[in-house]
Design a protein around this motif. Structure first.
Motif, PDB file in Angstrom:
ATOM      1  N   VAL A 119       0.846  -1.196   0.000  1.00 41.44           N
ATOM      2  CA  VAL A 119       0.000   0.000   0.000  1.00 41.44           C
ATOM      3  C   VAL A 119       0.880   1.243   0.000  1.00 41.44           C
ATOM      4  CG1 VAL A 119      -1.947  -1.134   1.131  1.00 41.44           C
ATOM      5  CG2 VAL A 119      -0.225  -0.002   2.522  1.00 41.44           C
ATOM      6  N   VAL A 120       0.459   2.245  -0.771  1.00 42.27           N
ATOM      7  CA  VAL A 120       1.217   3.493  -0.823  1.00 42.27           C
ATOM      8  C   VAL A 120       0.982   4.281   0.463  1.00 42.27           C
ATOM      9  CG1 VAL A 120      -0.575   4.818  -2.046  1.00 42.27           C
ATOM     10  CG2 VAL A 120       1.817   5.446  -2.295  1.00 42.27           C
ATOM     11  N   VAL A 121       2.082   4.797   1.034  1.00 42.89           N
ATOM     12  CA  VAL A 121       1.971   5.589   2.258  1.00 42.89           C
ATOM     13  C   VAL A 121       2.428   7.025   2.060  1.00 42.89           C
ATOM     14  CG1 VAL A 121       2.066   3.619   3.828  1.00 42.89           C
ATOM     15  CG2 VAL A 121       4.192   4.743   3.150  1.00 42.89           C
ATOM     16  N   SER A 122       3.172   7.274   0.967  1.00 45.35           N
ATOM     17  CA  SER A 122       3.538   8.659   0.665  1.00 45.35           C
ATOM     18  C   SER A 122       3.901   8.797  -0.804  1.00 45.35           C
ATOM     19  CB  SER A 122       4.698   9.144   1.544  1.00 45.35           C
ATOM     20  OG  SER A 122       5.909   8.506   1.179  1.00 45.35           O
ATOM     21  N   ALA A 123       3.764  10.030  -1.269  1.00 49.30           N
ATOM     22  CA  ALA A 123       4.153  10.397  -2.626  1.00 49.30           C
ATOM     23  C   ALA A 123       4.868  11.744  -2.519  1.00 49.30           C
ATOM     24  CB  ALA A 123       2.933  10.496  -3.531  1.00 49.30           C
ATOM     25  N   THR A 124       6.114  11.801  -3.013  1.00 51.72           N
ATOM     26  CA  THR A 124       6.918  13.004  -2.847  1.00 51.72           C
ATOM     27  C   THR A 124       7.668  13.347  -4.130  1.00 51.72           C
ATOM     28  OG1 THR A 124       8.802  11.724  -2.035  1.00 51.72           O
ATOM     29  CG2 THR A 124       7.271  12.588  -0.368  1.00 51.72           C
ATOM     30  N   ASP A 125       8.292  14.510  -4.095  1.00 51.34           N
ATOM     31  CA  ASP A 125       9.209  14.943  -5.148  1.00 51.34           C
ATOM     32  C   ASP A 125       8.589  14.936  -6.536  1.00 51.34           C
ATOM     33  OD1 ASP A 125      11.212  15.150  -3.160  1.00 51.34           O
ATOM     34  OD2 ASP A 125      11.672  13.021  -3.383  1.00 51.34           O
ATOM     35  N   PHE A 126       7.327  15.323  -6.641  1.00 48.69           N
ATOM     36  CA  PHE A 126       6.674  15.311  -7.951  1.00 48.69           C
ATOM     37  C   PHE A 126       7.008  16.558  -8.741  1.00 48.69           C
ATOM     38  CE2 PHE A 126       4.516  11.669  -6.597  1.00 48.69           C
ATOM     39  CZ  PHE A 126       4.138  11.027  -7.763  1.00 48.69           C
ATOM     40  N   ALA A 127       7.203  16.320 -10.034  1.00 51.28           N
ATOM     41  CA  ALA A 127       7.427  17.407 -10.984  1.00 51.28           C
ATOM     42  C   ALA A 127       6.688  17.041 -12.263  1.00 51.28           C
ATOM     43  CB  ALA A 127       8.915  17.587 -11.263  1.00 51.28           C
ATOM     44  N   PHE A 128       6.228  18.055 -12.957  1.00 53.58           N
ATOM     45  CA  PHE A 128       5.496  17.878 -14.213  1.00 53.58           C
ATOM     46  C   PHE A 128       6.204  18.713 -15.282  1.00 53.58           C
ATOM     47  CE2 PHE A 128       2.662  17.151 -10.690  1.00 53.58           C
ATOM     48  CZ  PHE A 128       2.052  15.957 -11.036  1.00 53.58           C
ATOM     49  N   PRO A 129       7.326  18.195 -15.801  1.00 52.56           N
ATOM     50  CA  PRO A 129       8.138  18.985 -16.728  1.00 52.56           C
ATOM     51  C   PRO A 129       7.570  19.130 -18.138  1.00 52.56           C
ATOM     52  CG  PRO A 129       9.100  16.828 -16.433  1.00 52.56           C
ATOM     53  CD  PRO A 129       7.957  16.927 -15.464  1.00 52.56           C
ATOM     54  N   GLY A 130       6.589  18.334 -18.492  1.00 49.58           N
ATOM     55  CA  GLY A 130       6.026  18.411 -19.832  1.00 49.58           C
ATOM     56  C   GLY A 130       4.524  18.290 -19.804  1.00 49.58           C
ATOM     57  N   ALA A 131       3.900  18.529 -20.932  1.00 48.28           N
ATOM     58  CA  ALA A 131       2.439  18.457 -21.027  1.00 48.28           C
ATOM     59  C   ALA A 131       2.030  17.234 -21.836  1.00 48.28           C
ATOM     60  CB  ALA A 131       1.893  19.710 -21.685  1.00 48.28           C
ATOM     61  N   MET A 132       0.899  16.662 -21.458  1.00 43.65           N
ATOM     62  CA  MET A 132       0.338  15.513 -22.159  1.00 43.65           C
ATOM     63  C   MET A 132      -1.000  15.920 -22.746  1.00 43.65           C
ATOM     64  SD  MET A 132      -0.403  11.763 -20.618  1.00 43.65           S
ATOM     65  CE  MET A 132      -1.088  10.487 -21.651  1.00 43.65           C
ATOM     66  N   ALA A 133      -1.212  15.583 -24.006  1.00 43.03           N
ATOM     67  CA  ALA A 133      -2.469  15.922 -24.673  1.00 43.03           C
ATOM     68  C   ALA A 133      -3.433  14.743 -24.604  1.00 43.03           C
ATOM     69  CB  ALA A 133      -2.207  16.280 -26.131  1.00 43.03           C
ATOM     70  N   VAL A 134      -4.703  15.042 -24.688  1.00 43.56           N
ATOM     71  CA  VAL A 134      -5.724  13.992 -24.752  1.00 43.56           C
ATOM     72  C   VAL A 134      -5.431  13.119 -25.965  1.00 43.56           C
ATOM     73  CG1 VAL A 134      -8.184  13.530 -25.117  1.00 43.56           C
ATOM     74  CG2 VAL A 134      -7.463  15.356 -23.561  1.00 43.56           C
ATOM     75  N   GLU A 167       3.220  10.989 -28.488  1.00 43.59           N
ATOM     76  CA  GLU A 167       2.154  11.651 -29.238  1.00 43.59           C
ATOM     77  C   GLU A 167       1.294  10.623 -29.961  1.00 43.59           C
ATOM     78  OE1 GLU A 167       4.104  14.385 -31.874  1.00 43.59           O
ATOM     79  OE2 GLU A 167       4.730  12.811 -33.237  1.00 43.59           O
ATOM     80  N   ARG A 168       0.033  10.945 -30.074  1.00 46.83           N
ATOM     81  CA  ARG A 168      -0.961  10.011 -30.597  1.00 46.83           C
ATOM     82  C   ARG A 168      -0.644   9.495 -31.993  1.00 46.83           C
ATOM     83  NH1 ARG A 168      -7.294  10.353 -29.955  1.00 46.83           N
ATOM     84  NH2 ARG A 168      -7.838   8.558 -31.193  1.00 46.83           N
ATOM     85  N   ASN A 169      -0.251  10.360 -32.870  1.00 44.06           N
ATOM     86  CA  ASN A 169      -0.044   9.962 -34.262  1.00 44.06           C
ATOM     87  C   ASN A 169       1.415  10.055 -34.690  1.00 44.06           C
ATOM     88  OD1 ASN A 169      -2.828   9.495 -34.750  1.00 44.06           O
ATOM     89  ND2 ASN A 169      -3.121  11.704 -34.823  1.00 44.06           N
ATOM     90  N   GLY A 170       2.325   9.785 -33.777  1.00 46.49           N
ATOM     91  CA  GLY A 170       3.734   9.884 -34.113  1.00 46.49           C
ATOM     92  C   GLY A 170       4.599   9.150 -33.119  1.00 46.49           C
TER      93      GLY A 170
END
Length: 120
Positions: A37-52, A80-83
């Motif tokens: 079971v997960v007890v912690s989540a740390t050090d998150f970064a979102f350096p890029g974007a994801m498209a639908v 990417e979806r088409n590449g």
């Protein structure tokens, strides 16, 4: 999918974190040979974007083992979806505690071969 987007049309970071937790949890259960079971989540970064519609892959590595815990690094990479272009869209660290049949923490007892890097 569109239901997993933020008000600006990008993929919601919370959805990315959930997918990463599923991947890290799968590794924790396999390495720990049982319920984790997960007890912690740390050090998150979102350096890029994801498209639908982009494809998401989650890659995980065990960083450390404790008496009853595993610390796992996770990276989420969108294609990417088409590449073929890929982008690192999220990374973070999860800590899991292994749980026995009695619902209490149990010793890790890791098979050390599962912690070795895979050779090509």
């Amino acid at each position: 999918m569109p239901a997993d987007t933020n008000p600006y049309g990008g993929v919601f970071g919370g959805w990315l974190m959930a997918q990463m937790a599923l991947g890290a949890g799968s590794l924790a259960s396999r390495v720990g040979q049982g319920k984790a079971v997960v007890v912690s989540a740390t050090d998150f970064a979102f350096p890029g974007a994801m498209a639908v519609g982009d494809e998401l892959s989650v890659y995980c590595d065990v960083l450390a083992t404790g008496t009853t815990s595993l610390t796992i690094a996770a990276e989420a990479i969108a294609r990417e979806r088409n590449g073929e272009a890929t982008t690192l869209v999220a990374k973070g660290t999860f800590k899991f505690v292994l749980i026995g049949d009695d619902g209490r923490p149990r010793a890790v007892g890791v098979d050390p071969t599962l912690l070795l890097p895979k050779e090509n």
